[in-house]
Design a protein around this motif. Structure first.
Motif, PDB file in Angstrom:
ATOM      1  N   ASP A  37       0.828  -1.207   0.000  1.00  0.00           N
ATOM      2  CA  ASP A  37       0.000   0.000   0.000  1.00  0.00           C
ATOM      3  C   ASP A  37       0.862   1.258   0.000  1.00  0.00           C
ATOM      4  OD1 ASP A  37      -2.118  -1.717   0.107  1.00  0.00           O
ATOM      5  OD2 ASP A  37      -2.657  -1.282   2.183  1.00  0.00           O
ATOM      6  N   VAL A  38       1.955   1.206   0.755  1.00  0.00           N
ATOM      7  CA  VAL A  38       2.890   2.339   0.769  1.00  0.00           C
ATOM      8  C   VAL A  38       3.414   2.599  -0.641  1.00  0.00           C
ATOM      9  CG1 VAL A  38       5.115   3.169   1.622  1.00  0.00           C
ATOM     10  CG2 VAL A  38       3.574   1.945   3.169  1.00  0.00           C
ATOM     11  N   LEU A  39       3.834   1.544  -1.307  1.00  0.00           N
ATOM     12  CA  LEU A  39       4.385   1.669  -2.656  1.00  0.00           C
ATOM     13  C   LEU A  39       3.344   2.206  -3.630  1.00  0.00           C
ATOM     14  CD1 LEU A  39       6.599   1.267  -4.739  1.00  0.00           C
ATOM     15  CD2 LEU A  39       5.985  -1.167  -4.835  1.00  0.00           C
ATOM     16  N   GLN A  40       2.143   1.697  -3.563  1.00  0.00           N
ATOM     17  CA  GLN A  40       1.079   2.162  -4.459  1.00  0.00           C
ATOM     18  C   GLN A  40       0.803   3.644  -4.260  1.00  0.00           C
ATOM     19  OE1 GLN A  40      -1.991  -0.625  -3.360  1.00  0.00           O
ATOM     20  NE2 GLN A  40      -1.589  -1.970  -5.112  1.00  0.00           N
ATOM     21  N   GLN A  41       0.801   4.088  -3.011  1.00  0.00           N
ATOM     22  CA  GLN A  41       0.529   5.500  -2.745  1.00  0.00           C
ATOM     23  C   GLN A  41       1.701   6.388  -3.163  1.00  0.00           C
ATOM     24  OE1 GLN A  41      -1.552   6.615   0.920  1.00  0.00           O
ATOM     25  NE2 GLN A  41      -1.971   4.449   1.311  1.00  0.00           N
ATOM     26  N   GLY A  85       1.259   9.200  -6.055  1.00  0.00           N
ATOM     27  CA  GLY A  85       1.600  10.576  -5.718  1.00  0.00           C
ATOM     28  C   GLY A  85       2.764  11.137  -6.516  1.00  0.00           C
ATOM     29  N   GLY A  86       3.285  10.356  -7.461  1.00  0.00           N
ATOM     30  CA  GLY A  86       4.349  10.845  -8.330  1.00  0.00           C
ATOM     31  C   GLY A  86       5.755  10.593  -7.849  1.00  0.00           C
ATOM     32  N   VAL A  87       5.930   9.782  -6.811  1.00  0.00           N
ATOM     33  CA  VAL A  87       7.277   9.446  -6.335  1.00  0.00           C
ATOM     34  C   VAL A  87       7.920   8.469  -7.316  1.00  0.00           C
ATOM     35  CG1 VAL A  87       8.627   8.371  -4.493  1.00  0.00           C
ATOM     36  CG2 VAL A  87       6.656   9.821  -3.921  1.00  0.00           C
ATOM     37  N   THR A  88       9.046   8.861  -7.906  1.00  0.00           N
ATOM     38  CA  THR A  88       9.715   8.031  -8.914  1.00  0.00           C
ATOM     39  C   THR A  88      10.978   7.358  -8.395  1.00  0.00           C
ATOM     40  OG1 THR A  88      10.961   9.949  -9.732  1.00  0.00           O
ATOM     41  CG2 THR A  88       8.830   9.497 -10.773  1.00  0.00           C
ATOM     42  N   THR A  89      11.286   7.524  -7.122  1.00  0.00           N
ATOM     43  CA  THR A  89      12.483   6.920  -6.527  1.00  0.00           C
ATOM     44  C   THR A  89      12.491   5.405  -6.764  1.00  0.00           C
ATOM     45  OG1 THR A  89      12.334   8.576  -4.775  1.00  0.00           O
ATOM     46  CG2 THR A  89      13.800   6.693  -4.397  1.00  0.00           C
ATOM     47  N   PRO A  90      13.621   4.828  -7.207  1.00  0.00           N
ATOM     48  CA  PRO A  90      13.684   3.375  -7.362  1.00  0.00           C
ATOM     49  C   PRO A  90      13.387   2.661  -6.049  1.00  0.00           C
ATOM     50  CG  PRO A  90      15.581   4.418  -8.389  1.00  0.00           C
ATOM     51  CD  PRO A  90      14.875   5.490  -7.617  1.00  0.00           C
ATOM     52  N   VAL A  91      12.598   1.584  -6.125  1.00  0.00           N
ATOM     53  CA  VAL A  91      12.213   0.832  -4.938  1.00  0.00           C
ATOM     54  C   VAL A  91      12.577  -0.636  -5.114  1.00  0.00           C
ATOM     55  CG1 VAL A  91      10.288   0.038  -3.507  1.00  0.00           C
ATOM     56  CG2 VAL A  91      10.332   2.397  -4.334  1.00  0.00           C
ATOM     57  N   LEU A  92      13.341  -1.140  -4.145  1.00  0.00           N
ATOM     58  CA  LEU A  92      13.684  -2.562  -4.086  1.00  0.00           C
ATOM     59  C   LEU A  92      12.883  -3.184  -2.956  1.00  0.00           C
ATOM     60  CD1 LEU A  92      15.457  -5.095  -4.635  1.00  0.00           C
ATOM     61  CD2 LEU A  92      17.159  -4.091  -3.109  1.00  0.00           C
ATOM     62  N   ILE A  93      12.050  -4.160  -3.277  1.00  0.00           N
ATOM     63  CA  ILE A  93      11.208  -4.802  -2.274  1.00  0.00           C
ATOM     64  C   ILE A  93      11.944  -5.969  -1.632  1.00  0.00           C
ATOM     65  CG2 ILE A  93       9.215  -6.343  -2.047  1.00  0.00           C
ATOM     66  CD1 ILE A  93       7.611  -4.503  -3.722  1.00  0.00           C
ATOM     67  N   LEU A  94      11.866  -6.026  -0.304  1.00  0.00           N
ATOM     68  CA  LEU A  94      12.321  -7.172   0.467  1.00  0.00           C
ATOM     69  C   LEU A  94      11.095  -7.874   1.037  1.00  0.00           C
ATOM     70  CD1 LEU A  94      15.237  -5.725   2.638  1.00  0.00           C
ATOM     71  CD2 LEU A  94      15.390  -6.812   0.393  1.00  0.00           C
ATOM     72  N   GLY A 114       3.786  -6.908  -6.507  1.00  0.00           N
ATOM     73  CA  GLY A 114       4.733  -5.858  -6.161  1.00  0.00           C
ATOM     74  C   GLY A 114       5.247  -5.110  -7.372  1.00  0.00           C
ATOM     75  N   LEU A 115       5.547  -5.834  -8.440  1.00  0.00           N
ATOM     76  CA  LEU A 115       6.040  -5.198  -9.654  1.00  0.00           C
ATOM     77  C   LEU A 115       4.956  -4.340 -10.302  1.00  0.00           C
ATOM     78  CD1 LEU A 115       8.084  -8.195 -11.067  1.00  0.00           C
ATOM     79  CD2 LEU A 115       9.009  -6.076 -10.100  1.00  0.00           C
ATOM     80  N   LYS A 116       3.722  -4.816 -10.267  1.00  0.00           N
ATOM     81  CA  LYS A 116       2.618  -4.023 -10.812  1.00  0.00           C
ATOM     82  C   LYS A 116       2.389  -2.756 -10.003  1.00  0.00           C
ATOM     83  CE  LYS A 116      -0.184  -7.524 -13.169  1.00  0.00           C
ATOM     84  NZ  LYS A 116      -1.496  -8.248 -13.166  1.00  0.00           N
ATOM     85  N   ALA A 117       2.678  -2.829  -8.707  1.00  0.00           N
ATOM     86  CA  ALA A 117       2.500  -1.655  -7.847  1.00  0.00           C
ATOM     87  C   ALA A 117       3.580  -0.610  -8.075  1.00  0.00           C
ATOM     88  CB  ALA A 117       2.494  -2.076  -6.381  1.00  0.00           C
ATOM     89  N   GLY A 118       4.652  -0.989  -8.781  1.00  0.00           N
ATOM     90  CA  GLY A 118       5.689  -0.015  -9.104  1.00  0.00           C
ATOM     91  C   GLY A 118       7.071  -0.329  -8.590  1.00  0.00           C
ATOM     92  N   ALA A 119       7.287  -1.552  -8.078  1.00  0.00           N
ATOM     93  CA  ALA A 119       8.630  -1.922  -7.624  1.00  0.00           C
ATOM     94  C   ALA A 119       9.579  -2.028  -8.814  1.00  0.00           C
ATOM     95  CB  ALA A 119       8.592  -3.242  -6.875  1.00  0.00           C
ATOM     96  N   ASP A 120      10.844  -1.702  -8.569  1.00  0.00           N
ATOM     97  CA  ASP A 120      11.864  -1.804  -9.615  1.00  0.00           C
ATOM     98  C   ASP A 120      12.635  -3.115  -9.541  1.00  0.00           C
ATOM     99  OD1 ASP A 120      12.055   1.107 -10.899  1.00  0.00           O
ATOM    100  OD2 ASP A 120      11.681   1.301  -8.755  1.00  0.00           O
ATOM    101  N   ASP A 121      12.649  -3.729  -8.376  1.00  0.00           N
ATOM    102  CA  ASP A 121      13.330  -5.013  -8.209  1.00  0.00           C
ATOM    103  C   ASP A 121      12.766  -5.688  -6.976  1.00  0.00           C
ATOM    104  OD1 ASP A 121      15.013  -7.117  -8.719  1.00  0.00           O
ATOM    105  OD2 ASP A 121      16.870  -6.013  -8.370  1.00  0.00           O
TER     106      ASP A 121
END
Length: 222
Positions: A61-65, A69-78, A90-97
């Motif tokens: 949910d954090v990642l989706q929001q 909201g326009g946050v483009t910072t790369p996100v690596l999910i653990l 997770g990848l559909k929500a916008g994770a990069d790895d």
């Protein structure tokens, strides 16, 4: 490079923070999804490492929001979740790895390095190359014309940031925001000292001062 680590398992968070700090990253740590949502939207992080199973607000949910909201910072999910469905979510929500627990610390290091380079348009090579310099992040050493030049930890952090942002004007305040974590006092005079040390080691033409604007790396080199 400034990273946000969002992980509620304290022993793992301590281990990862120590390892990433040794690798020259400035690390802020949070354990709650609600805090992470706010910090990720308000602070200029270069990369975010995000656990999914968080108190307060789930990581997904954090990642989706963030992305909404326009946050483009790369996100690596653990995550400890290993199913393909959850990875795809997770990848559909916008994770990069994606990295599944347990993992080897070196794998996290290499994935972080690759994401940071890719986000700044650099190929993921064994060494970072820019302005005639080759930076070995593993050894925290720079090579010029085949000669190794030793760097202090602070010089390494600064040079890596410059090399990931060649030909860009970087103000002292911008550099401070990306080289220090949120708990460290930021002193522009100390930053100027490190720039001068790099000039003595690498040549004054490598880093140009733009009066009233900041510094630009590689402007005087081909």
């Amino acid at each position: 490079m400034r990273l946000l680590l969002v992980e509620d398992h304290v022993p793992l968070a301590d281990e990862l923070t120590a390892a990433l700090t040794r690798q020259g990253y400035a690390v802020d740590w949070l354990a709650d999804g609600r805090d992470a949502l706010h910090e990720g939207q308000s602070e200029p992080y270069d990369l975010i490492i995000l656990d999914l199973g968080l108190p307060g607000l789930p990581g997904i949910d954090v990642l989706q929001q963030w992305r909404a909201g326009g946050v483009t910072t790369p996100v690596l999910i653990l995550t400890a979740r290993s199913s393909w469905a959850e990875r795809i979510e997770g990848l559909k929500a916008g994770a990069d790895d994606y990295l599944t627990k347990p993992f080897h610390p070196e794998e996290l290091q290499l994935r972080v390095q690759a994401l940071l380079r890719r986000s700044h348009g650099h190929a993921n090579q064994p060494v970072l190359t820019s302005a005639g310099l080759q930076l070995d992040e593993g050894r925290q050493c720079v090579t010029r014309d085949g000669v190794d030049i030793q760097l202090t930890a602070a010089e390494f952090r600064l040079l890596r940031y410059f090399m990931l942002h060649p030909q860009q004007i970087l103000s002292k305040s911008h550099l401070s925001e990306h080289l220090y974590d949120g708990e460290t006092e930021r002193d522009s005079n100390v930053l100027e000292v490190h720039v001068n040390h790099l000039r003595r080691k690498l040549g004054r033409d490598v880093i140009e001062t733009r009066r009233g604007q900041g510094y630009i790396f590689g402007s005087g080199t081909s």
